[in-house]
Design a protein around this motif. Sequence first.
Motif, PDB file in Angstrom:
ATOM      1  N   LEU A  94     -46.055  67.905  72.518  1.00 49.88           N
ATOM      2  CA  LEU A  94     -46.465  69.283  72.219  1.00 49.88           C
ATOM      3  C   LEU A  94     -47.933  69.534  72.555  1.00 49.88           C
ATOM      4  O   LEU A  94     -48.269  70.569  73.122  1.00 49.88           O
ATOM      5  CB  LEU A  94     -46.161  69.601  70.746  1.00 49.88           C
ATOM      6  N   LYS A  98     -49.247  72.232  75.208  1.00 51.40           N
ATOM      7  CA  LYS A  98     -50.122  73.338  74.807  1.00 51.40           C
ATOM      8  C   LYS A  98     -51.393  73.376  75.678  1.00 51.40           C
ATOM      9  O   LYS A  98     -51.828  74.435  76.118  1.00 51.40           O
ATOM     10  CB  LYS A  98     -50.472  73.229  73.320  1.00 51.40           C
ATOM     11  N   THR A 122     -40.672  73.569  69.554  1.00 52.55           N
ATOM     12  CA  THR A 122     -40.647  75.004  69.270  1.00 52.55           C
ATOM     13  C   THR A 122     -41.356  75.794  70.371  1.00 52.55           C
ATOM     14  O   THR A 122     -42.543  75.577  70.633  1.00 52.55           O
ATOM     15  CB  THR A 122     -41.373  75.242  67.919  1.00 52.55           C
ATOM     16  N   THR A 124     -42.110  78.901  70.256  1.00 56.27           N
ATOM     17  CA  THR A 124     -43.105  79.780  69.629  1.00 56.27           C
ATOM     18  C   THR A 124     -44.476  79.103  69.568  1.00 56.27           C
ATOM     19  O   THR A 124     -45.500  79.736  69.829  1.00 56.27           O
ATOM     20  CB  THR A 124     -42.649  80.157  68.198  1.00 56.27           C
ATOM     21  N   GLU A 125     -44.472  77.802  69.231  1.00 54.98           N
ATOM     22  CA  GLU A 125     -45.747  77.101  69.099  1.00 54.98           C
ATOM     23  C   GLU A 125     -46.451  76.971  70.454  1.00 54.98           C
ATOM     24  O   GLU A 125     -47.665  77.098  70.545  1.00 54.98           O
ATOM     25  CB  GLU A 125     -45.521  75.723  68.455  1.00 54.98           C
ATOM     26  N   ALA A 128     -47.886  80.358  71.479  1.00 55.80           N
ATOM     27  CA  ALA A 128     -49.061  80.744  70.693  1.00 55.80           C
ATOM     28  C   ALA A 128     -50.358  80.183  71.285  1.00 55.80           C
ATOM     29  O   ALA A 128     -51.443  80.653  70.960  1.00 55.80           O
ATOM     30  CB  ALA A 128     -48.894  80.291  69.246  1.00 55.80           C
ATOM     31  N   THR A 156     -38.074  83.881  71.568  1.00 53.30           N
ATOM     32  CA  THR A 156     -38.831  83.708  70.320  1.00 53.30           C
ATOM     33  C   THR A 156     -38.963  85.094  69.674  1.00 53.30           C
ATOM     34  O   THR A 156     -38.584  86.096  70.280  1.00 53.30           O
ATOM     35  CB  THR A 156     -40.259  83.159  70.574  1.00 53.30           C
TER      36      THR A 156
END
Length: 286
Positions: A94, A98, A122, A124-125, A128, A156
């Motif tokens: 993750l 990101k 996820t 969504t994460e 973001a 999402t």
Amino acid sequence: MTIRKVGVLGAGLMGSGIAEVAAKSGYETVVREVSDELGRKGLSRIEGSLAKAVEKKKLAPEERDAARGRLSTTTNLSDLAGCDILVEAIIENLDLKKETYRELDRLCKPETIFCSNTSSLTITEMSAATSRADRFAGLHFFNPVPVMKLVEVVRTIATSEETFETVFQFATSLGKDPIRARDNSGFVVNRLLVPYLLDAVRALEEGVGTAEDIDKGMELGCGHPMGPLKLLDFVGLDTTYYIAQIMFDEYREKRFAPPPLLKRMVLAGRLGRKSGRGFYEYGGGK
Ligand code: CAA
């Protein structure tokens, strides 16, 4: 929005399959890997699969050549700047995802749609981490990508209707038959498949049957193309263990908890086909 140029992040098993179907479907496709060597490895995997498609009469030699001509590789994220859609299929880390998305958000034009092929993290994460959560969706393919018809298109709570419809149409344009899913760990398929695979390991652990008989049971009794333990070897025991841990973390339900035998096999390096041994042995290319 019209999609012409596709960027694929990662040229592993999934990334190279995604790049192959995009190029076969007429899109100019740029694949980004972290090193030239990994880029070359991905391209040769694609060439092998295109050759098999020709051999199986799924593709004409001219179509193979045209698809190959639409493909290029790079190690620079900036070469993806002009893409209309990005499909990320890098390792399931993750933080790394990101960081990569943050950088791409800065480099890419505002309209570029970002998609992740993650199977359990996820969406969504990840979204973001960017300034374009409305232009961010999940696009989850299945292995082997050139053969499996399904793609899960994941929305999402921030994905815009326009983005979702564009991504859904894009999946259809790749010759796939997509389904809609919400951004819950495992989406639709892994939510059902992972507990089943883990249960097969538990059945083996408990001595309910041999690996061969458990697989034969599901192949001949339920018409599955592969029994669960063969499928685990195919997907990778480490991959399944990792996905199960993420899902267990999300749902805290026993059915997603990886059984001890799976953990021990991963620790012993028995990862399935890719390491030559899992529940079965794969000597001599078998
Ligand atoms: N390009 C295009 N088509 C190809 C191809 C290629 N490179 N290679 C094979 N094909 C075609 C063949 O022509 C054949 O098509 P027809 O049925 O129309 O003749 C079909 O694909 C099957 O190919 P094979 O006959 O060579 O192989 P097989 O019959 O032994 O099947 C298999 C192999 C498709 C892998 C099959 O065993 C199967 O479906 N297994 C289950 C796979 C599965 O469940 N995948 C999902 C894993 S879970 C996942 O990926 C998600 C996750 O997040 C963990």
